[in-house]
Design a protein around this motif. Structure first.
Motif, PDB file in Angstrom:
ATOM      1  N   ASN A  82       0.854  -1.170   0.000  1.00 24.36           N
ATOM      2  CA  ASN A  82       0.000   0.000   0.000  1.00 24.36           C
ATOM      3  C   ASN A  82       0.898   1.230   0.000  1.00 24.36           C
ATOM      4  O   ASN A  82       1.513   1.565   1.016  1.00 24.36           O
ATOM      5  N   VAL A  83       0.986   1.904  -1.131  1.00 26.88           N
ATOM      6  CA  VAL A  83       1.950   2.993  -1.281  1.00 26.88           C
ATOM      7  C   VAL A  83       1.484   4.289  -0.634  1.00 26.88           C
ATOM      8  O   VAL A  83       2.259   5.248  -0.545  1.00 26.88           O
ATOM      9  N   GLU A  84       0.248   4.347  -0.166  1.00 27.84           N
ATOM     10  CA  GLU A  84      -0.271   5.568   0.439  1.00 27.84           C
ATOM     11  C   GLU A  84       0.167   5.728   1.892  1.00 27.84           C
ATOM     12  O   GLU A  84       0.054   6.820   2.452  1.00 27.84           O
ATOM     13  N   VAL A 125      13.259   4.426 -15.661  1.00 26.41           N
ATOM     14  CA  VAL A 125      12.125   5.146 -15.086  1.00 26.41           C
ATOM     15  C   VAL A 125      11.791   4.514 -13.741  1.00 26.41           C
ATOM     16  O   VAL A 125      11.706   3.286 -13.621  1.00 26.41           O
ATOM     17  N   LEU A 126      11.601   5.346 -12.737  1.00 29.29           N
ATOM     18  CA  LEU A 126      11.397   4.869 -11.373  1.00 29.29           C
ATOM     19  C   LEU A 126      10.183   5.555 -10.753  1.00 29.29           C
ATOM     20  O   LEU A 126      10.003   6.762 -10.902  1.00 29.29           O
ATOM     21  N   HIS A 127       9.359   4.779 -10.038  1.00 29.12           N
ATOM     22  CA  HIS A 127       8.245   5.336  -9.281  1.00 29.12           C
ATOM     23  C   HIS A 127       8.730   5.744  -7.885  1.00 29.12           C
ATOM     24  O   HIS A 127       9.426   4.982  -7.223  1.00 29.12           O
ATOM     25  N   LEU A 128       8.323   6.922  -7.458  1.00 29.72           N
ATOM     26  CA  LEU A 128       8.542   7.362  -6.080  1.00 29.72           C
ATOM     27  C   LEU A 128       7.173   7.651  -5.481  1.00 29.72           C
ATOM     28  O   LEU A 128       6.497   8.599  -5.880  1.00 29.72           O
ATOM     29  N   TYR A 129       6.766   6.810  -4.536  1.00 25.16           N
ATOM     30  CA  TYR A 129       5.475   6.977  -3.877  1.00 25.16           C
ATOM     31  C   TYR A 129       5.675   7.652  -2.525  1.00 25.16           C
ATOM     32  O   TYR A 129       6.290   7.079  -1.625  1.00 25.16           O
ATOM     33  N   VAL A 130       5.162   8.847  -2.396  1.00 25.09           N
ATOM     34  CA  VAL A 130       5.200   9.550  -1.120  1.00 25.09           C
ATOM     35  C   VAL A 130       4.046   9.032  -0.259  1.00 25.09           C
ATOM     36  O   VAL A 130       2.877   9.117  -0.674  1.00 25.09           O
ATOM     37  N   PRO A 131       4.326   8.469   0.929  1.00 27.27           N
ATOM     38  CA  PRO A 131       3.252   7.912   1.777  1.00 27.27           C
ATOM     39  C   PRO A 131       2.438   9.030   2.444  1.00 27.27           C
ATOM     40  O   PRO A 131       2.514   9.263   3.648  1.00 27.27           O
ATOM     41  N   TYR A 132       1.620   9.683   1.638  1.00 26.89           N
ATOM     42  CA  TYR A 132       1.000  10.935   2.052  1.00 26.89           C
ATOM     43  C   TYR A 132      -0.004  10.766   3.193  1.00 26.89           C
ATOM     44  O   TYR A 132      -0.153  11.676   4.021  1.00 26.89           O
ATOM     45  N   PHE A 173      -0.501   8.860 -10.741  1.00 29.93           N
ATOM     46  CA  PHE A 173      -1.886   9.275 -10.519  1.00 29.93           C
ATOM     47  C   PHE A 173      -2.385   8.882  -9.134  1.00 29.93           C
ATOM     48  O   PHE A 173      -3.464   9.311  -8.725  1.00 29.93           O
ATOM     49  N   ASP A 174      -1.627   8.068  -8.401  1.00 27.55           N
ATOM     50  CA  ASP A 174      -2.077   7.606  -7.097  1.00 27.55           C
ATOM     51  C   ASP A 174      -1.361   8.313  -5.950  1.00 27.55           C
ATOM     52  O   ASP A 174      -1.305   7.814  -4.827  1.00 27.55           O
ATOM     53  N   VAL A 175      -0.809   9.494  -6.241  1.00 28.70           N
ATOM     54  CA  VAL A 175      -0.242  10.380  -5.222  1.00 28.70           C
ATOM     55  C   VAL A 175      -0.804  11.768  -5.502  1.00 28.70           C
ATOM     56  O   VAL A 175      -0.729  12.240  -6.646  1.00 28.70           O
ATOM     57  N   PRO A 176      -1.415  12.458  -4.523  1.00 23.42           N
ATOM     58  CA  PRO A 176      -1.929  13.806  -4.775  1.00 23.42           C
ATOM     59  C   PRO A 176      -0.848  14.710  -5.353  1.00 23.42           C
ATOM     60  O   PRO A 176       0.320  14.633  -4.953  1.00 23.42           O
ATOM     61  N   ASP A 177      -1.240  15.574  -6.267  1.00 24.38           N
ATOM     62  CA  ASP A 177      -0.242  16.322  -7.030  1.00 24.38           C
ATOM     63  C   ASP A 177       0.655  17.198  -6.159  1.00 24.38           C
ATOM     64  O   ASP A 177       1.828  17.370  -6.462  1.00 24.38           O
ATOM     65  N   LYS A 178       0.140  17.724  -5.055  1.00 26.13           N
ATOM     66  CA  LYS A 178       0.998  18.598  -4.251  1.00 26.13           C
ATOM     67  C   LYS A 178       2.169  17.830  -3.646  1.00 26.13           C
ATOM     68  O   LYS A 178       3.271  18.380  -3.505  1.00 26.13           O
ATOM     69  N   ALA A 183       7.975  16.549  -4.138  1.00 32.18           N
ATOM     70  CA  ALA A 183       9.067  15.583  -4.308  1.00 32.18           C
ATOM     71  C   ALA A 183       9.979  15.996  -5.453  1.00 32.18           C
ATOM     72  O   ALA A 183      11.209  15.967  -5.333  1.00 32.18           O
ATOM     73  N   TRP A 184       9.394  16.388  -6.583  1.00 33.38           N
ATOM     74  CA  TRP A 184      10.216  16.840  -7.714  1.00 33.38           C
ATOM     75  C   TRP A 184      11.069  18.040  -7.314  1.00 33.38           C
ATOM     76  O   TRP A 184      12.261  18.091  -7.621  1.00 33.38           O
ATOM     77  N   ASP A 185      10.445  19.012  -6.653  1.00 29.14           N
ATOM     78  CA  ASP A 185      11.185  20.221  -6.271  1.00 29.14           C
ATOM     79  C   ASP A 185      12.347  19.882  -5.338  1.00 29.14           C
ATOM     80  O   ASP A 185      13.453  20.413  -5.483  1.00 29.14           O
TER      81      ASP A 185
END
Length: 296
Positions: A82-84, A125-132, A173-178, A183-185
Motif C-alpha cells: 500500500n503505497v499511500e 524510469v522509477l516510481h517514487l510513492y510519497v506515503p502521504y 496518478f495515485d499520489v496527490p499532485d501537491k 518531491a520533484w522540487d
C-alpha cells in the motif's frame, strides 16, 4: 532505395507480460515487424525480480536479431504494498527505514541500471510513492522518509554516472499532485540533471491535471528526459493508442519538443498484438512524431 524506418519506441509488455521466454522473444519480433525501431523494456517493472547477466545478454542478442535498439527501461520500486501509507516493511524498498532492506532496494535498482547499460538504454524510469496518508497523520515522518530516499539516491548517483544511465522519476496518478510536485522540487534541487530527471507519463498527467497537464509538466522541461505516451479519458489509466482518448496532443507534443527530451518518442500501450492494431499504434506514433519534429 531502402526506405528509412521511422524511429519510434514501444513497451515490451504492450500485450501483457509472460515469463515464458518464447513469448518474450515473440513480443520483440512483433514490435519490430510493426515498424518500431526501439523498445522500452517493461517486463518485471514491478516487484523484486533480479536479472542475471546471462538474461541481459540474451535480451540484447534478441534485439540485435530483430534490428531493435533500446530507448529506456522501467525500473521497480520493490515489493507490492500500500503505497499511500508507511506501515510495515516490504522487501527491496529503497525508501525503507530498515537499513538492510533499503540497501536491498538500492541493489535492485542497480540491477536495472546494469540491464539498461547492457541493452544500450540511457535512462531508467522509477516510481517514487510519497506515503502521504501517513505524513498527514504524522507530519514528523516526512523528513525521515525523504532522508531514506536521499540516502538511496546518494548511493546510486556515482553508479549511474559511471554507467551513463539517468534515473527519471515518473509522474503518478495515485499520489496527490501537491506531494508529487514537492518531491520533484526537493529532488531536482538536490541532484544534477546528469543523474536525475523526469518521466512525463501523458496518461497519468491527464488523470491528475486534465487540460492543465502540459503547462504543469512544462515547468520542469529542463528535467524532462523520458516519456510514456498513451491516451485515456481522464478517469482510468487505460494506456490507449494516442487519439483514442481526450488528451490534446498538439499541446503535449509542444511541451516535449521544447524540453530536454531527445527522441525517439516512446509509446507505452496496452493493446492487442494483431496486425491491424499494431499498425494503428505505429501510425499514431508517426503522427505525434511529426508534431514533435515541427515543434523542435
Amino acid at each position: 532505395m531502402e526506405k528509412i524506418r521511422q524511429e519510434l519506441a514501444l513497451n515490451t509488455d504492450f500485450a501483457g507480460e509472460s515469463t515464458q521466454l518464447e513469448r518474450i522473444k515473440a513480443s520483440l519480433e512483433r514490435i519490430a515487424r510493426a515498424g518500431f525501431t526501439h523498445i522500452h523494456w517493461c517486463h518485471e517493472w514491478d516487484r523484486e525480480y533480479m536479472y542475471s547477466s546471462y538474461e541481459m545478454q540474451q535480451i540484447r542478442e534478441w534485439m540485435e536479431e530483430y534490428g531493435l535498439q533500446s530507448k529506456a527501461l522501467h525500473s521497480t520500486k520493490g515489493s507490492a504494498r500500500n503505497v499511500e501509507v508507511r506501515e510495515g516493511h516490504y522487501r527491496k524498498d529503497y525508501t525503507s527505514n530498515w537499513e538492510y532492506n533499503r540497501r536491498a532496494g538500492v541493489e535492485l535498482i542497480r540491477n536495472r541500471v546494469d540491464l539498461a547499460a547492457a541493452l544500450g538504454a540511457s535512462e531508467i524510469v522509477l516510481h517514487l510513492y510519497v506515503p502521504y496518508l501517513t505524513i498527514e497523520r504524522e507530519p514528523e515522518t516526512k523528513e525521515d522518509f525523504y532522508g531514506c530516499v536521499y540516502k538511496s539516491l546518494d548511493e546510486l548517483m556515482p553508479y549511474c554516472l559511471e554507467k551513463k544511465v539517468r534515473i527519471c522519476i515518473e509522474n503518478l496518478f495515485d499520489v496527490p499532485d501537491k506531494y508529487m510536485l514537492e518531491a520533484w522540487d526537493r529532488l531536482f534541487a538536490r541532484y544534477p540533471k546528469e543523474f536525475l530527471g523526469l518521466c512525463y507519463d501523458t496518461g497519468h498527467a491527464n488523470m491528475v491535471w486534465r487540460e492543465s497537464a502540459p503547462e504543469i509538466v512544462g515547468r520542469y522541461a529542463d528535467r524532462l528526459y523520458a516519456v510514456h505516451i498513451h491516451d485515456n479519458n481522464g478517469a482510468m489509466d487505460s494506456h490507449w493508442i494516442p487519439g483514442d482518448g481526450s488528451i490534446e496532443w498538439e499541446k503535449v507534443m509542444d511541451v516535449i519538443a521544447h524540453s530536454a527530451y531527445e527522441g525517439p518518442l516512446l509509446l507505452e500501450l496496452v493493446c492487442k498484438d494483431d496486425e491491424q492494431t499494431m499498425k494503428r499504434a505505429y501510425e499514431a506514433g508517426c503522427r505525434l512524431d511529426a508534431l514533435y519534429k515541427k515543434g523542435r
